[in-house]
Design a protein around this motif. Sequence first.
Motif, PDB file in Angstrom:
ATOM      1  N   LEU A  66       0.838  -1.190  -0.056  1.00  0.00           N
ATOM      2  CA  LEU A  66      -0.032  -0.018   0.002  1.00  0.00           C
ATOM      3  C   LEU A  66       0.834   1.132   0.043  1.00  0.00           C
ATOM      4  O   LEU A  66       0.647   2.246  -0.972  1.00  0.00           O
ATOM      5  N   VAL A  67       1.800   1.295   0.912  1.00  0.00           N
ATOM      6  CA  VAL A  67       2.758   2.508   0.940  1.00  0.00           C
ATOM      7  C   VAL A  67       3.571   2.702  -0.132  1.00  0.00           C
ATOM      8  O   VAL A  67       3.835   3.724  -0.742  1.00  0.00           O
ATOM      9  N   SER A  68       4.162   1.622  -0.528  1.00  0.00           N
ATOM     10  CA  SER A  68       4.979   1.636  -1.692  1.00  0.00           C
ATOM     11  C   SER A  68       4.123   2.359  -3.002  1.00  0.00           C
ATOM     12  O   SER A  68       4.915   3.034  -3.851  1.00  0.00           O
ATOM     13  N   SER A  69       3.048   1.808  -3.119  1.00  0.00           N
ATOM     14  CA  SER A  69       2.353   2.162  -4.204  1.00  0.00           C
ATOM     15  C   SER A  69       1.962   3.654  -4.197  1.00  0.00           C
ATOM     16  O   SER A  69       2.004   4.412  -5.331  1.00  0.00           O
ATOM     17  N   PHE A  70       1.579   4.076  -2.876  1.00  0.00           N
ATOM     18  CA  PHE A  70       1.115   5.415  -2.696  1.00  0.00           C
ATOM     19  C   PHE A  70       2.437   6.350  -2.924  1.00  0.00           C
ATOM     20  O   PHE A  70       2.187   7.426  -3.679  1.00  0.00           O
ATOM     21  N   LEU A  71       3.509   5.919  -2.490  1.00  0.00           N
ATOM     22  CA  LEU A  71       4.668   6.880  -2.545  1.00  0.00           C
ATOM     23  C   LEU A  71       5.489   6.923  -3.657  1.00  0.00           C
ATOM     24  O   LEU A  71       6.113   7.927  -4.300  1.00  0.00           O
ATOM     25  N   ARG A  72       5.136   5.937  -4.696  1.00  0.00           N
ATOM     26  CA  ARG A  72       5.989   5.747  -6.013  1.00  0.00           C
ATOM     27  C   ARG A  72       5.820   7.100  -6.879  1.00  0.00           C
ATOM     28  O   ARG A  72       6.928   7.730  -7.306  1.00  0.00           O
ATOM     29  N   PRO A  73       4.666   7.624  -7.248  1.00  0.00           N
ATOM     30  CA  PRO A  73       4.735   8.890  -7.695  1.00  0.00           C
ATOM     31  C   PRO A  73       5.366  10.043  -7.200  1.00  0.00           C
ATOM     32  O   PRO A  73       5.719  11.027  -7.963  1.00  0.00           O
ATOM     33  N   LEU A  74       5.692  10.070  -5.912  1.00  0.00           N
ATOM     34  CA  LEU A  74       6.368  11.139  -5.115  1.00  0.00           C
ATOM     35  C   LEU A  74       7.843  10.971  -5.014  1.00  0.00           C
ATOM     36  O   LEU A  74       8.475  11.849  -4.397  1.00  0.00           O
ATOM     37  N   ASN A  75       8.167   9.739  -5.506  1.00  0.00           N
ATOM     38  CA  ASN A  75       9.854   9.354  -5.418  1.00  0.00           C
ATOM     39  C   ASN A  75      10.792  10.441  -5.795  1.00  0.00           C
ATOM     40  O   ASN A  75      11.836  10.749  -5.078  1.00  0.00           O
ATOM     41  N   GLY A  76      10.137  11.092  -6.858  1.00  0.00           N
ATOM     42  CA  GLY A  76      11.123  12.186  -7.121  1.00  0.00           C
ATOM     43  C   GLY A  76      11.436  13.360  -6.345  1.00  0.00           C
ATOM     44  O   GLY A  76      12.337  13.843  -6.237  1.00  0.00           O
ATOM     45  N   LEU A  77      10.103  13.756  -5.826  1.00  0.00           N
ATOM     46  CA  LEU A  77      10.249  14.862  -4.946  1.00  0.00           C
ATOM     47  C   LEU A  77      10.839  14.388  -3.445  1.00  0.00           C
ATOM     48  O   LEU A  77      11.852  15.095  -3.126  1.00  0.00           O
ATOM     49  N   ILE A  78      10.635  13.222  -3.171  1.00  0.00           N
ATOM     50  CA  ILE A  78      11.124  12.665  -1.994  1.00  0.00           C
ATOM     51  C   ILE A  78      12.945  12.567  -1.919  1.00  0.00           C
ATOM     52  O   ILE A  78      13.547  12.842  -1.155  1.00  0.00           O
ATOM     53  N   LYS A  79      13.354  12.115  -3.378  1.00  0.00           N
ATOM     54  CA  LYS A  79      14.682  12.050  -3.280  1.00  0.00           C
ATOM     55  C   LYS A  79      15.429  13.250  -3.146  1.00  0.00           C
ATOM     56  O   LYS A  79      16.562  13.445  -2.911  1.00  0.00           O
ATOM     57  N   ARG A  80      14.645  14.267  -3.621  1.00  0.00           N
ATOM     58  CA  ARG A  80      15.397  15.851  -3.566  1.00  0.00           C
ATOM     59  C   ARG A  80      15.094  16.434  -2.093  1.00  0.00           C
ATOM     60  O   ARG A  80      15.968  17.195  -1.636  1.00  0.00           O
ATOM     61  N   HIS A  81      13.713  16.175  -1.458  1.00  0.00           N
ATOM     62  CA  HIS A  81      13.465  17.079  -0.414  1.00  0.00           C
ATOM     63  C   HIS A  81      13.188  16.397   0.804  1.00  0.00           C
ATOM     64  O   HIS A  81      12.953  17.127   1.819  1.00  0.00           O
ATOM     65  N   PHE A  82      13.114  15.023   0.919  1.00  0.00           N
ATOM     66  CA  PHE A  82      12.952  14.679   2.249  1.00  0.00           C
ATOM     67  C   PHE A  82      14.104  14.403   2.980  1.00  0.00           C
ATOM     68  O   PHE A  82      14.625  13.447   3.539  1.00  0.00           O
ATOM     69  N   GLY A  83      14.522  15.575   3.675  1.00  0.00           N
ATOM     70  CA  GLY A  83      15.468  15.689   4.800  1.00  0.00           C
ATOM     71  C   GLY A  83      16.851  15.392   4.067  1.00  0.00           C
ATOM     72  O   GLY A  83      17.291  15.423   3.012  1.00  0.00           O
ATOM     73  N   SER A  84      17.658  14.447   4.936  1.00  0.00           N
ATOM     74  CA  SER A  84      19.080  14.049   4.675  1.00  0.00           C
ATOM     75  C   SER A  84      19.124  12.501   4.608  1.00  0.00           C
ATOM     76  O   SER A  84      18.636  11.721   5.436  1.00  0.00           O
ATOM     77  N   ALA A  85      19.785  11.812   3.534  1.00  0.00           N
ATOM     78  CA  ALA A  85      20.065  10.499   3.862  1.00  0.00           C
ATOM     79  C   ALA A  85      20.804  10.178   4.965  1.00  0.00           C
ATOM     80  O   ALA A  85      21.516  10.926   5.507  1.00  0.00           O
ATOM     81  N   GLN A  86      20.706   8.840   5.551  1.00  0.00           N
ATOM     82  CA  GLN A  86      21.397   8.429   6.684  1.00  0.00           C
ATOM     83  C   GLN A  86      22.281   7.336   6.316  1.00  0.00           C
ATOM     84  O   GLN A  86      21.559   6.156   6.047  1.00  0.00           O
ATOM     85  N   LYS A  87      23.485   7.497   6.407  1.00  0.00           N
ATOM     86  CA  LYS A  87      24.164   6.124   6.026  1.00  0.00           C
ATOM     87  C   LYS A  87      24.074   5.276   4.891  1.00  0.00           C
ATOM     88  O   LYS A  87      24.060   5.973   3.683  1.00  0.00           O
ATOM     89  N   LEU A  88      23.427   3.984   4.916  1.00  0.00           N
ATOM     90  CA  LEU A  88      22.908   3.343   3.790  1.00  0.00           C
ATOM     91  C   LEU A  88      21.609   3.584   3.648  1.00  0.00           C
ATOM     92  O   LEU A  88      20.888   2.830   2.397  1.00  0.00           O
TER      93      LEU A  88
END
Length: 209
Positions: free
Chosen positions: A54-76
């Motif tokens: 459910l969550v993967s399908s919901f977020l998939r169209p937003l992944n481009g925004l998330i990759k740019r703007h969802f805080g900072s990546a943490q290690k791996l």
Amino acid sequence: MGKMKNGLTGGFSGKVGTLVGSSVKGQNILRNAPKKSSKNPTAGQLSHRQKFTLVSSFLRPLNGLIKRHFGSAQKLKSKVNLALAYHLKEAVNQVEDGFVVNLSKVVISKGILQTIFVDTVAIVNKELTLTWSANLVFGSVNKTDVLTVVIYQKATESMFILEQVAERGAGECKVQLPASFEDTGYGIWIFLTDVGLVECSTSVFLGEF
């Protein structure tokens, strides 16, 4: 079949025998291939799989925004993985026949910029209008920050991403939505970025309409 990179001293991707090779953030990872279980999944495992899908399908169209703007990546852990983990934990409600995404808990961006406080929201004849106070009361606020709007159409499970539609100082934006948009109930989020798309605000859920 595994593929070797840079000869014997390099990493490889894919499966070779009982080993699986992959590259994560530039690091070559080698691990044992997972073994198939002969046991039937538990109720908890089935529930987790259902929520994950459910969550993967919901977020998939937003992944481009998330990759740019969802805080900072943490290690791996990438920003997409962090967003997935957050929404699995915080943004899923159980209902009688399974699970649903709690739109009020959805977070699309995480950042340090000040947000805006929206006064009115309207969609008429497939035109979105937002108004907000343009008073620049915080010293760190820049009137040239730009607004992004995300609309989720519930009936069709469609995402409409409207990037950089107005400057913070404008106090209003009007955007013509695509012909495929249907006014059958929707949720709306907003966030701002600086003109260089380096910094952003944390997204705000405006509500379901």
